[in-house]
Design an enzyme around this catalytic site. Structure first.
Site, mmCIF file in Angstrom:
data_model
loop_
_atom_site.group_PDB
_atom_site.id
_atom_site.type_symbol
_atom_site.label_atom_id
_atom_site.label_comp_id
_atom_site.label_asym_id
_atom_site.label_seq_id
_atom_site.Cartn_x
_atom_site.Cartn_y
_atom_site.Cartn_z
ATOM 1 N N GLY A 30 0.784 -1.237 0.000
ATOM 2 C CA GLY A 30 0.000 0.000 0.000
ATOM 3 C C GLY A 30 0.811 1.279 0.000
ATOM 4 O O GLY A 30 0.308 2.323 0.424
ATOM 5 N N THR A 31 2.049 1.253 -0.531
ATOM 6 C CA THR A 31 2.810 2.514 -0.560
ATOM 7 C C THR A 31 2.176 3.506 -1.541
ATOM 8 O O THR A 31 2.178 4.705 -1.287
ATOM 9 C CB THR A 31 4.305 2.292 -0.921
ATOM 10 O OG1 THR A 31 4.410 1.753 -2.233
ATOM 11 C CG2 THR A 31 4.990 1.379 0.076
ATOM 12 N N ASN A 32 1.635 2.995 -2.645
ATOM 13 C CA ASN A 32 0.936 3.912 -3.565
ATOM 14 C C ASN A 32 -0.320 4.478 -2.920
ATOM 15 O O ASN A 32 -0.621 5.662 -3.068
ATOM 16 C CB ASN A 32 0.564 3.190 -4.868
ATOM 17 C CG ASN A 32 1.687 3.221 -5.874
ATOM 18 O OD1 ASN A 32 1.928 4.230 -6.514
ATOM 19 N ND2 ASN A 32 2.401 2.103 -5.985
ATOM 20 N N LYS A 76 -12.784 -13.300 -0.026
ATOM 21 C CA LYS A 76 -12.811 -13.858 -1.379
ATOM 22 C C LYS A 76 -14.240 -14.012 -1.923
ATOM 23 O O LYS A 76 -14.534 -13.641 -3.060
ATOM 24 C CB LYS A 76 -12.104 -15.217 -1.351
ATOM 25 C CG LYS A 76 -11.736 -15.706 -2.709
ATOM 26 C CD LYS A 76 -10.845 -16.921 -2.642
ATOM 27 C CE LYS A 76 -10.580 -17.406 -4.053
ATOM 28 N NZ LYS A 76 -9.735 -18.557 -4.121
ATOM 29 N N ASN A 120 -6.512 1.629 -13.068
ATOM 30 C CA ASN A 120 -5.490 0.765 -12.483
ATOM 31 C C ASN A 120 -4.108 1.303 -12.872
ATOM 32 O O ASN A 120 -3.956 1.981 -13.885
ATOM 33 C CB ASN A 120 -5.653 -0.655 -13.035
ATOM 34 C CG ASN A 120 -4.641 -1.620 -12.446
ATOM 35 O OD1 ASN A 120 -4.347 -1.590 -11.246
ATOM 36 N ND2 ASN A 120 -4.081 -2.486 -13.284
ATOM 37 N N HIS A 122 -0.268 -0.203 -13.654
ATOM 38 C CA HIS A 122 0.485 -1.435 -13.864
ATOM 39 C C HIS A 122 1.965 -1.063 -14.017
ATOM 40 O O HIS A 122 2.306 -0.111 -14.726
ATOM 41 C CB HIS A 122 -0.013 -2.171 -15.112
ATOM 42 C CG HIS A 122 0.652 -3.501 -15.272
ATOM 43 N ND1 HIS A 122 0.266 -4.612 -14.568
ATOM 44 C CD2 HIS A 122 1.726 -3.878 -16.019
ATOM 45 C CE1 HIS A 122 1.058 -5.624 -14.875
ATOM 46 N NE2 HIS A 122 1.947 -5.209 -15.752
HETATM 47 C C1 GAR Z 1 2.746 -1.264 -7.710
HETATM 48 O O1 GAR Z 1 4.004 -1.257 -8.304
HETATM 49 C C2 GAR Z 1 1.670 -1.438 -8.758
HETATM 50 O O2 GAR Z 1 1.998 -0.863 -9.993
HETATM 51 C C3 GAR Z 1 1.595 -2.930 -8.863
HETATM 52 O O3 GAR Z 1 1.702 -3.400 -7.547
HETATM 53 C C4 GAR Z 1 2.574 -2.525 -6.839
HETATM 54 C C5 GAR Z 1 1.932 -2.216 -5.506
HETATM 55 O O4 GAR Z 1 2.855 -1.570 -4.673
HETATM 56 N N1 GAR Z 1 0.363 -3.363 -9.496
HETATM 57 C C6 GAR Z 1 0.315 -4.458 -10.258
HETATM 58 O O5 GAR Z 1 1.270 -5.170 -10.456
HETATM 59 C C7 GAR Z 1 -1.051 -4.730 -10.856
HETATM 60 N N2 GAR Z 1 -0.976 -5.741 -11.870
HETATM 61 P P1 GAR Z 1 2.359 -0.878 -3.348
HETATM 62 O O6 GAR Z 1 1.461 -1.886 -2.599
HETATM 63 O O7 GAR Z 1 3.608 -0.586 -2.574
HETATM 64 O O8 GAR Z 1 1.602 0.353 -3.716
#
Ligand code: GAR
Length: 208
Positions: A30-32, A76, A120, A122
């Site tokens: 969850g850093t994003n 789920k 989303n 990616h």
């Molecule tokens: C991020 O890099 C995002 O782009 C990726 O998961 C990571 C989550 O990081 N998403 C995917 O791969 C979706 N297919 P975070 O939990 O530290 O935000």
């Protein structure tokens, strides 16, 4: 054509005036999600109405708790059926949904309830290194193994197929011959942190 352009400008105008309530969906670290929450913390036009996870142990729930953002977790069964998730989103008045490292499939009833209102991120330049099973560090490992000289991020609308929705924007970074998957992950995360909140803000300001 003229009417469409006029309508878009009108939407951008009133869109800027009305506050939008967004939900952030995440499965893990969850850093994003945290970066987006911090970006909009003092915003008058964007409110983070909900952080929603699909795993009780997802660290993103702790981040939401410490940042005082409402959060919930659905299991789920709920994600397969979708009815309870949709009811929660509607009850919280969610206008727009942002996936930030969310790995479960979004049920059709939610896709239909939020047309062009689910995005989303990616961590590659789609269509390269996308699809089911391609997420997080797996993507960076595949990029390095393939000897790519550049990678980046793709922000796209969601549809019923993994990583196949309409691309909104992509940002690039170089992959150097000596880069490890970890090095690539750092560069890609930096792009995500810089651009994802800005793109969300722009899309919301254009939304009616
Ligand atoms: C991020 O890099 C995002 O782009 C990726 O998961 C990571 C989550 O990081 N998403 C995917 O791969 C979706 N297919 P975070 O939990 O530290 O935000």
């Amino acid at each position: 054509m003229y009417l469409f352009a006029h309508f878009s400008r009108f939407c951008a105008g009133i869109g800027g005036l009305m506050s939008k309530n967004i939900a952030i969906l995440a499965s893990g670290n969850g850093t994003n999600a945290e970066n987006i929450i911090r970006y909009f913390q003092n915003s008058e036009s964007v409110n983070i109405g909900l952080v929603l996870a699909n795993r009780e142990t997802a660290l993103v729930l702790e981040r939401a708790r410490s940042l005082n953002v409402p959060f919930a977790c659905m299991g789920k069964t709920e994600w397969v059926d979708g009815t309870a998730v949709l009811a929660l989103l509607e009850e919280r008045g969610i206008d727009f949904i942002v996936l930030a490292g969310f790995l479960a499939r979004i049920p059709d009833c939610i896709l239909h309830a939020y047309p062009n209102k689910i995005i989303n991120i990616h961590p590659s330049l789609l269509p390269k290194f996308g699809g089911k099973g391609m997420y997080g560090d797996r993507v960076h490992e595949a990029v390095v193994a393939a000897g790519e000289t550049e990678t980046g991020i793709t922000i796209h609308y969601l549809n019923e197929h993994f990583d196949e929705g309409e691309v909104i924007v992509q940002y690039r970074c170089p992959v150097l011959p000596q880069d490890t998957a970890e090095d690539v992950a750092k560069k890609v995360h930096a792009l995500e942190y810089e651009y994802y909140p800005q793109v969300i803000e722009r899309l919301l300001s254009e939304m009616c």
